[in-house]
Design an enzyme around this catalytic site. Sequence first.
Site, short mmCIF file in Angstrom:
data_model
loop_
_atom_site.label_atom_id
_atom_site.label_comp_id
_atom_site.label_asym_id
_atom_site.label_seq_id
_atom_site.Cartn_x
_atom_site.Cartn_y
_atom_site.Cartn_z
N LEU A 1 0.85 -1.17 0.00
CA LEU A 1 0.00 0.00 0.00
C LEU A 1 0.90 1.23 0.00
O LEU A 1 1.96 1.23 0.63
CB LEU A 1 -0.90 0.04 1.24
CG LEU A 1 -1.93 -1.07 1.41
CD1 LEU A 1 -2.66 -0.89 2.75
CD2 LEU A 1 -2.93 -1.08 0.27
N ASP A 2 0.48 2.28 -0.70
CA ASP A 2 1.21 3.54 -0.66
C ASP A 2 1.25 4.08 0.76
O ASP A 2 0.37 3.77 1.58
CB ASP A 2 0.55 4.58 -1.57
CG ASP A 2 0.64 4.23 -3.04
OD1 ASP A 2 1.49 3.40 -3.40
OD2 ASP A 2 -0.14 4.80 -3.82
N LYS A 3 2.22 4.92 1.03
CA LYS A 3 2.36 5.48 2.37
C LYS A 3 1.10 6.21 2.83
O LYS A 3 0.66 6.06 3.97
CB LYS A 3 3.56 6.43 2.41
CG LYS A 3 3.85 6.99 3.80
CD LYS A 3 5.13 7.82 3.81
CE LYS A 3 5.42 8.36 5.19
NZ LYS A 3 6.70 9.11 5.25
#
Length: 229
Positions: A50-52
């Site tokens: 998942l993106d930050k």
Amino acid sequence: MFDIIYSHPDFIIINKHPNISVHKDDGETMLIEEVAKATNDEKLYLVHRLDKMTSGLLILARSHQAASSLSQLFAERKIEKFYLAIGSKKPKKKQGLISGDMEKSRRSAWKLANTKNNPATTQFFSQAGSPGERLFLCKPRTGKTHQIRVALKSIGSPICGDPIYNPSDKADRGYLHAYALRFCYLEEPFSIVCNPADYSVFGEKWSNENVKSAMSNWQSPWTLDWPSI
């Protein structure tokens, strides 16, 4: 940093908090190591990312064999993923399909091209959110970097608070959330949902009454009438 949503002998499903990196950033503790401490696992394996800025459901395998099996399920697109997003503007269309090749743009950004040689494909429904905003339920059919973020920008509704694709929006976070997972593992079915409105630290926009009402219609997103591709 995270909440443990489900524990299986072969894997853990966590709810990753927003603005926590999956990988170790400068000066930050590695998320996987912190989960392993909490679950008393010697080692956990990342099988997707998942993106930050993105919160929500993340699967961590508890063995190399489980990691291989789960990675294969992802590669074969046998794990259904559903995301919630809040867009900052009225979209060009309210539901449907967004498809196109992903091309590198400036800096760390991507853009959607008109070509479809190896396209990123995202299906979505949407409902009204706060005035001027839109709540999206997205089902990515592929797993490209920044796929949903780029897709929603391409239809004129970049995600609220997205530092790359909507930098002028000063929301308290980037409003993208990994909402639900559905898959079979060793012939056992799993359906997991994580409502962001249940967590006060996940951002004030999820608590809007229009948003909560819309999410109540999507409590089992796999049962919706998703057109076949």
